[in-house]
Design a protein around this motif. Structure first.
Motif, mmCIF file in Angstrom:
data_model
loop_
_atom_site.group_PDB
_atom_site.id
_atom_site.type_symbol
_atom_site.label_atom_id
_atom_site.label_comp_id
_atom_site.label_asym_id
_atom_site.label_seq_id
_atom_site.Cartn_x
_atom_site.Cartn_y
_atom_site.Cartn_z
ATOM 1 N N LYS A 149 0.861 -1.197 0.000
ATOM 2 C CA LYS A 149 0.000 0.000 0.000
ATOM 3 C C LYS A 149 0.889 1.235 0.000
ATOM 4 O O LYS A 149 1.056 1.900 1.020
ATOM 5 N N GLN A 150 1.442 1.560 -1.133
ATOM 6 C CA GLN A 150 2.460 2.597 -1.203
ATOM 7 C C GLN A 150 1.971 3.977 -0.800
ATOM 8 O O GLN A 150 2.772 4.801 -0.366
ATOM 9 N N GLU A 151 0.690 4.234 -0.907
ATOM 10 C CA GLU A 151 0.194 5.557 -0.533
ATOM 11 C C GLU A 151 0.225 5.797 0.977
ATOM 12 O O GLU A 151 0.109 6.923 1.432
ATOM 13 N N LEU A 152 0.415 4.730 1.762
ATOM 14 C CA LEU A 152 0.479 4.862 3.218
ATOM 15 C C LEU A 152 1.888 5.130 3.745
ATOM 16 O O LEU A 152 2.042 5.470 4.914
ATOM 17 N N VAL A 153 2.886 4.987 2.911
ATOM 18 C CA VAL A 153 4.278 5.055 3.370
ATOM 19 C C VAL A 153 4.574 6.375 4.068
ATOM 20 O O VAL A 153 5.082 6.400 5.191
ATOM 21 N N LYS A 154 4.256 7.481 3.426
ATOM 22 C CA LYS A 154 4.570 8.785 4.000
ATOM 23 C C LYS A 154 3.744 9.067 5.256
ATOM 24 O O LYS A 154 4.255 9.633 6.223
ATOM 25 N N SER A 155 2.497 8.648 5.270
ATOM 26 C CA SER A 155 1.643 8.853 6.446
ATOM 27 C C SER A 155 2.167 8.085 7.653
ATOM 28 O O SER A 155 2.164 8.602 8.778
ATOM 29 N N LEU A 156 2.613 6.868 7.431
ATOM 30 C CA LEU A 156 3.188 6.090 8.533
ATOM 31 C C LEU A 156 4.482 6.729 9.038
ATOM 32 O O LEU A 156 4.756 6.725 10.240
ATOM 33 N N GLY A 157 5.264 7.287 8.124
ATOM 34 C CA GLY A 157 6.487 7.988 8.521
ATOM 35 C C GLY A 157 6.191 9.214 9.359
ATOM 36 O O GLY A 157 6.868 9.481 10.356
ATOM 37 N N ILE A 158 5.172 9.962 8.968
ATOM 38 C CA ILE A 158 4.777 11.140 9.750
ATOM 39 C C ILE A 158 4.288 10.721 11.129
ATOM 40 O O ILE A 158 4.605 11.367 12.134
ATOM 41 N N LEU A 159 3.538 9.633 11.186
ATOM 42 C CA LEU A 159 3.076 9.124 12.479
ATOM 43 C C LEU A 159 4.260 8.751 13.378
ATOM 44 O O LEU A 159 4.264 9.059 14.574
ATOM 45 N N ALA A 160 5.276 8.114 12.806
ATOM 46 C CA ALA A 160 6.469 7.762 13.582
ATOM 47 C C ALA A 160 7.163 9.019 14.097
ATOM 48 O O ALA A 160 7.602 9.070 15.259
ATOM 49 N N PHE A 161 7.268 10.043 13.254
ATOM 50 C CA PHE A 161 7.891 11.299 13.680
ATOM 51 C C PHE A 161 7.114 11.934 14.826
ATOM 52 O O PHE A 161 7.696 12.380 15.816
ATOM 53 N N ILE A 162 5.783 11.954 14.712
ATOM 54 C CA ILE A 162 4.954 12.579 15.750
ATOM 55 C C ILE A 162 5.057 11.805 17.061
ATOM 56 O O ILE A 162 5.144 12.406 18.140
ATOM 57 N N ILE A 163 5.060 10.477 16.997
ATOM 58 C CA ILE A 163 5.191 9.677 18.221
ATOM 59 C C ILE A 163 6.563 9.906 18.852
ATOM 60 O O ILE A 163 6.681 10.041 20.077
ATOM 61 N N GLY A 164 7.618 9.974 18.034
ATOM 62 C CA GLY A 164 8.948 10.259 18.563
ATOM 63 C C GLY A 164 9.014 11.632 19.201
ATOM 64 O O GLY A 164 9.602 11.807 20.279
ATOM 65 N N LEU A 165 8.409 12.626 18.568
ATOM 66 C CA LEU A 165 8.392 13.984 19.109
ATOM 67 C C LEU A 165 7.608 14.046 20.419
ATOM 68 O O LEU A 165 8.060 14.643 21.402
ATOM 69 N N LEU A 166 6.439 13.427 20.435
ATOM 70 C CA LEU A 166 5.629 13.404 21.647
ATOM 71 C C LEU A 166 6.367 12.716 22.789
ATOM 72 O O LEU A 166 6.364 13.194 23.928
ATOM 73 N N SER A 167 7.022 11.624 22.485
ATOM 74 C CA SER A 167 7.783 10.907 23.505
ATOM 75 C C SER A 167 8.933 11.758 24.039
ATOM 76 O O SER A 167 9.208 11.757 25.249
ATOM 77 N N ALA A 168 9.603 12.496 23.160
ATOM 78 C CA ALA A 168 10.696 13.369 23.596
ATOM 79 C C ALA A 168 10.168 14.480 24.497
ATOM 80 O O ALA A 168 10.768 14.800 25.528
ATOM 81 N N ILE A 169 9.032 15.059 24.130
ATOM 82 C CA ILE A 169 8.454 16.124 24.947
ATOM 83 C C ILE A 169 8.037 15.595 26.314
ATOM 84 O O ILE A 169 8.283 16.238 27.339
ATOM 85 N N ILE A 170 7.444 14.413 26.337
ATOM 86 C CA ILE A 170 7.061 13.808 27.619
ATOM 87 C C ILE A 170 8.300 13.513 28.456
ATOM 88 O O ILE A 170 8.317 13.736 29.674
ATOM 89 N N GLY A 171 9.373 13.031 27.814
ATOM 90 C CA GLY A 171 10.615 12.752 28.538
ATOM 91 C C GLY A 171 11.242 13.997 29.126
ATOM 92 O O GLY A 171 11.698 14.002 30.276
ATOM 93 N N ILE A 172 11.267 15.079 28.359
ATOM 94 C CA ILE A 172 11.823 16.339 28.872
ATOM 95 C C ILE A 172 10.948 16.889 29.990
ATOM 96 O O ILE A 172 11.452 17.390 31.002
ATOM 97 N N TYR A 173 9.643 16.797 29.832
ATOM 98 C CA TYR A 173 8.723 17.244 30.872
ATOM 99 C C TYR A 173 8.972 16.474 32.177
ATOM 100 O O TYR A 173 9.034 17.062 33.256
ATOM 101 N N SER A 174 9.135 15.154 32.062
ATOM 102 C CA SER A 174 9.411 14.329 33.244
ATOM 103 C C SER A 174 10.742 14.700 33.869
ATOM 104 O O SER A 174 10.867 14.765 35.099
ATOM 105 N N ALA A 175 11.748 14.955 33.023
ATOM 106 C CA ALA A 175 13.059 15.336 33.545
ATOM 107 C C ALA A 175 12.980 16.665 34.291
ATOM 108 O O ALA A 175 13.578 16.826 35.361
ATOM 109 N N PHE A 176 12.228 17.619 33.758
ATOM 110 C CA PHE A 176 12.089 18.908 34.435
ATOM 111 C C PHE A 176 11.312 18.776 35.738
ATOM 112 O O PHE A 176 11.591 19.500 36.700
#
Length: 103
Positions: A30-57
């Protein structure tokens, strides 16, 4: 490599690895999903980083004065997921370009 996986958190890194596998599978099915799945991975990574920094603070706020090396270590750990999510996003963009180039 396993250290980075554990450092980033087993749950989030597992989700990101699942998304990486999904990107590769989607490229062949399903080649049309490739970019959407990549964006989802980026958003999950970003959200996780923000949660990690929030916890550290929060920990820094509770402890008071913290050594800069401890702060740097916490930020480094928080960015592990973000880096992994960005790598998956870059892979999805490359695969999307290949799909468009092939026609």
């Amino acid at each position: 490599m396993i250290d980075l996986f554990l450092q980033g958190g087993v749950l989030t890194m597992s989700i990101l690895t699942f998304l990486l596998i999904s990107v590769v599978i989607a490229f062949s099915k399903k080649q049309e999903l490739v970019k959407s799945l990549g964006i989802l991975a980026f958003i999950i990574g970003l959200l996780s980083a923000i949660i990690g920094i929030y916890s550290a603070f929060n920990v820094i706020e509770q402890m008071g004065n913290v050594a800069p090396s401890i702060l740097a270590g916490g930020i480094k750990v928080a960015f592990t997921n973000l880096i992994y999510g960005l790598i998956i996003y870059m892979i999805s963009i490359v695969l999307d370009v290949i799909r468009k180039w092939r026609g």
